[in-house]
Scaffold this motif. Structure first.
Motif, PDB file in Angstrom:
ATOM      1  N   LEU A 102      64.504 -21.202 -54.687  1.00 43.73           N
ATOM      2  CA  LEU A 102      65.037 -21.455 -55.965  1.00 43.73           C
ATOM      3  C   LEU A 102      64.690 -22.796 -56.767  1.00 43.73           C
ATOM      4  N   ASP A 103      64.570 -22.847 -58.011  1.00 41.21           N
ATOM      5  CA  ASP A 103      64.250 -24.064 -58.651  1.00 41.21           C
ATOM      6  C   ASP A 103      64.600 -24.038 -59.943  1.00 41.21           C
ATOM      7  N   ASP A 104      64.518 -25.268 -60.318  1.00 43.41           N
ATOM      8  CA  ASP A 104      64.826 -25.502 -61.958  1.00 43.41           C
ATOM      9  C   ASP A 104      63.865 -24.866 -62.924  1.00 43.41           C
ATOM     10  N   ALA A 105      62.604 -24.927 -62.459  1.00 42.23           N
ATOM     11  CA  ALA A 105      61.387 -24.301 -63.003  1.00 42.23           C
ATOM     12  C   ALA A 105      60.847 -23.139 -62.464  1.00 42.23           C
ATOM     13  N   PRO A 106      60.145 -22.436 -63.247  1.00 47.27           N
ATOM     14  CA  PRO A 106      59.459 -21.043 -62.486  1.00 47.27           C
ATOM     15  C   PRO A 106      59.024 -21.351 -61.343  1.00 47.27           C
ATOM     16  N   VAL A 107      59.133 -20.534 -60.343  1.00 44.01           N
ATOM     17  CA  VAL A 107      58.559 -20.688 -58.927  1.00 44.01           C
ATOM     18  C   VAL A 107      58.346 -19.084 -58.438  1.00 44.01           C
ATOM     19  N   GLY A 108      57.317 -19.384 -57.475  1.00 46.71           N
ATOM     20  CA  GLY A 108      56.812 -17.985 -56.838  1.00 46.71           C
ATOM     21  C   GLY A 108      56.989 -18.602 -55.491  1.00 46.71           C
ATOM     22  N   ALA A 109      57.016 -17.478 -54.504  1.00 44.04           N
ATOM     23  CA  ALA A 109      57.161 -17.615 -53.043  1.00 44.04           C
ATOM     24  C   ALA A 109      56.709 -16.376 -52.450  1.00 44.04           C
ATOM     25  N   ASP A 110      55.742 -16.573 -51.353  1.00 45.72           N
ATOM     26  CA  ASP A 110      55.228 -15.396 -50.547  1.00 45.72           C
ATOM     27  C   ASP A 110      55.095 -15.566 -49.014  1.00 45.72           C
ATOM     28  N   VAL A 111      55.375 -14.758 -48.260  1.00 42.84           N
ATOM     29  CA  VAL A 111      55.380 -15.124 -46.924  1.00 42.84           C
ATOM     30  C   VAL A 111      54.420 -13.428 -46.506  1.00 42.84           C
ATOM     31  N   GLU A 112      53.557 -13.856 -45.598  1.00 50.16           N
ATOM     32  CA  GLU A 112      52.612 -12.640 -45.284  1.00 50.16           C
ATOM     33  C   GLU A 112      52.450 -12.817 -43.556  1.00 50.16           C
ATOM     34  N   ALA A 113      52.290 -11.850 -42.817  1.00 49.07           N
ATOM     35  CA  ALA A 113      51.951 -11.827 -41.629  1.00 49.07           C
ATOM     36  C   ALA A 113      50.195 -11.916 -41.418  1.00 49.07           C
ATOM     37  N   TYR A 114      49.818 -12.562 -40.405  1.00 50.23           N
ATOM     38  CA  TYR A 114      48.443 -12.462 -40.334  1.00 50.23           C
ATOM     39  C   TYR A 114      47.876 -11.078 -40.383  1.00 50.23           C
ATOM     40  N   PRO A 115      46.657 -11.231 -40.966  1.00 44.33           N
ATOM     41  CA  PRO A 115      46.063  -9.901 -41.028  1.00 44.33           C
ATOM     42  C   PRO A 115      45.264  -9.535 -39.876  1.00 44.33           C
ATOM     43  N   THR A 116      44.666  -8.485 -39.570  1.00 39.15           N
ATOM     44  CA  THR A 116      43.611  -8.298 -38.415  1.00 39.15           C
ATOM     45  C   THR A 116      42.364  -8.670 -38.646  1.00 39.15           C
ATOM     46  N   ALA A 117      41.384  -8.963 -38.134  1.00 36.27           N
ATOM     47  CA  ALA A 117      40.079  -9.427 -38.487  1.00 36.27           C
ATOM     48  C   ALA A 117      39.437  -8.238 -39.281  1.00 36.27           C
ATOM     49  N   ALA A 118      39.569  -7.113 -38.741  1.00 35.65           N
ATOM     50  CA  ALA A 118      39.077  -5.886 -39.535  1.00 35.65           C
ATOM     51  C   ALA A 118      39.731  -6.015 -41.002  1.00 35.65           C
ATOM     52  N   ALA A 119      40.855  -6.245 -41.246  1.00 35.92           N
ATOM     53  CA  ALA A 119      41.297  -6.345 -42.576  1.00 35.92           C
ATOM     54  C   ALA A 119      40.750  -7.257 -43.358  1.00 35.92           C
ATOM     55  N   PRO A 140      35.309 -16.507 -36.419  1.00 40.15           N
ATOM     56  CA  PRO A 140      35.968 -15.160 -36.712  1.00 40.15           C
ATOM     57  C   PRO A 140      37.365 -15.329 -36.166  1.00 40.15           C
ATOM     58  N   ALA A 141      37.588 -16.088 -35.296  1.00 37.14           N
ATOM     59  CA  ALA A 141      39.106 -16.099 -34.651  1.00 37.14           C
ATOM     60  C   ALA A 141      39.884 -16.755 -35.444  1.00 37.14           C
ATOM     61  N   ASP A 142      39.350 -17.562 -36.447  1.00 42.36           N
ATOM     62  CA  ASP A 142      40.235 -18.660 -37.212  1.00 42.36           C
ATOM     63  C   ASP A 142      40.443 -18.038 -38.566  1.00 42.36           C
ATOM     64  N   ARG A 143      39.874 -16.840 -38.953  1.00 40.03           N
ATOM     65  CA  ARG A 143      39.775 -16.320 -40.496  1.00 40.03           C
ATOM     66  C   ARG A 143      41.123 -15.551 -40.700  1.00 40.03           C
ATOM     67  N   PRO A 144      41.831 -14.834 -39.697  1.00 42.76           N
ATOM     68  CA  PRO A 144      43.090 -14.355 -40.192  1.00 42.76           C
ATOM     69  C   PRO A 144      43.824 -15.317 -40.814  1.00 42.76           C
ATOM     70  N   ALA A 145      44.162 -16.557 -39.796  1.00 41.06           N
ATOM     71  CA  ALA A 145      45.110 -17.468 -40.651  1.00 41.06           C
ATOM     72  C   ALA A 145      44.522 -18.160 -41.837  1.00 41.06           C
ATOM     73  N   ALA A 146      43.258 -18.351 -41.962  1.00 40.35           N
ATOM     74  CA  ALA A 146      42.760 -18.965 -43.417  1.00 40.35           C
ATOM     75  C   ALA A 146      42.980 -18.007 -44.397  1.00 40.35           C
ATOM     76  N   PHE A 147      42.635 -16.742 -44.270  1.00 41.13           N
ATOM     77  CA  PHE A 147      43.024 -15.707 -45.040  1.00 41.13           C
ATOM     78  C   PHE A 147      44.570 -15.523 -45.605  1.00 41.13           C
ATOM     79  N   ALA A 148      45.325 -15.610 -44.534  1.00 41.00           N
ATOM     80  CA  ALA A 148      46.852 -15.731 -44.754  1.00 41.00           C
ATOM     81  C   ALA A 148      47.177 -16.942 -45.640  1.00 41.00           C
ATOM     82  N   ARG A 149      46.643 -17.987 -45.258  1.00 37.58           N
ATOM     83  CA  ARG A 149      47.076 -19.070 -46.017  1.00 37.58           C
ATOM     84  C   ARG A 149      46.669 -19.027 -47.543  1.00 37.58           C
ATOM     85  N   CYS A 150      45.527 -18.610 -47.714  1.00 33.66           N
ATOM     86  CA  CYS A 150      44.968 -18.445 -48.950  1.00 33.66           C
ATOM     87  C   CYS A 150      45.767 -17.408 -49.742  1.00 33.66           C
TER      88      CYS A 150
END
Length: 214
Positions: A102-119, A140-150
């Protein structure tokens, strides 16, 4: 900005009747086939109404909700809102986690589970070229977390503007590294969430000599 983070598993038992939800919300909740999906929707939307009611000084069931016009086509499917925007809000949920901003200005929020490496391999091509390159350079092991952050940064920004995926995910660079990229007119921030999830919020910031617009 006010952030509210909660676990569905800790609140499902207390939100079983959906008493504060609107008729439309109860119908949407009932339409889910899986009990876990019904619990997630009920907990998330009950929590949102409780948060908005506290700000507006009204009963949760009486909080009026609407949709702003889409900034791309003008249709009635833009950012969810309280009429008149006395407070801006954004709701996201994934797995066992619900995030409300919640904010006084326009705001967006998102939460996601880490995807699989295949995804990641299947969907990374949808990102901005610089983001694809960043993720491609990782082990390769670090890509799911980076993708989810992005992806959470991107979704938060697009929810904040109200365009959603009406804007292609490869258009705006938000970054996949440890620090979100600078996006003109918006402040992107990663949110600390339980392991296996990523989350971010985006809030409009005033530009010099003018009021920020979504």
């Amino acid at each position: 900005m006010k952030l509210h983070l909660l676990r569905v598993s800790e609140h499902a038992a207390g939100a079983t009747d959906g008493a504060v939800l609107s008729e439309e919300e109860r119908a949407r909740c009932a339409a889910f086939v899986r009990e876990a999906d019904r619990d997630r929707y009920r907990v998330a939307h009950t929590a949102l109404r409780l948060e908005l009611a506290a700000v507006l000084g009204t009963e949760p069931a009486a909080v009026p909700l609407t949709r702003e016009p889409c900034p791309l086509c003008g249709g009635p499917h833009g950012r969810p809102a309280v009429p008149g925007n006395p407070v801006h809000f954004s709701l996201s949920h994934a797995g066992d986690v619900v995030l409300i901003a919640l904010d006084d200005a326009p705001v967006g929020a998102d939460v996601e589970a880490y995807p699989t490496a295949a995804a990641v391999a299947e969907t990374v091509s949808a990102l901005h070229p610089r983001e694809r390159a960043e993720i491609g350079r990782l082990a390769p092991a670090d890509r799911p977390a980076a993708f989810a952050r992005c992806w959470t940064r991107k979704e938060a920004y697009l929810k904040g503007t109200g365009t959603g995926l009406g804007e292609s995910p490869d258009t705006t660079y938000v970054g996949s590294l440890a620090t979100p990229a600078a996006v003109p007119g918006w402040e992107l921030t990663d949110v600390a969430v339980p392991g296996g999830y990523a989350a971010a919020v985006a809030v409009a910031v005033a530009r010099t000599g003018e009021e920020s617009t979504p």
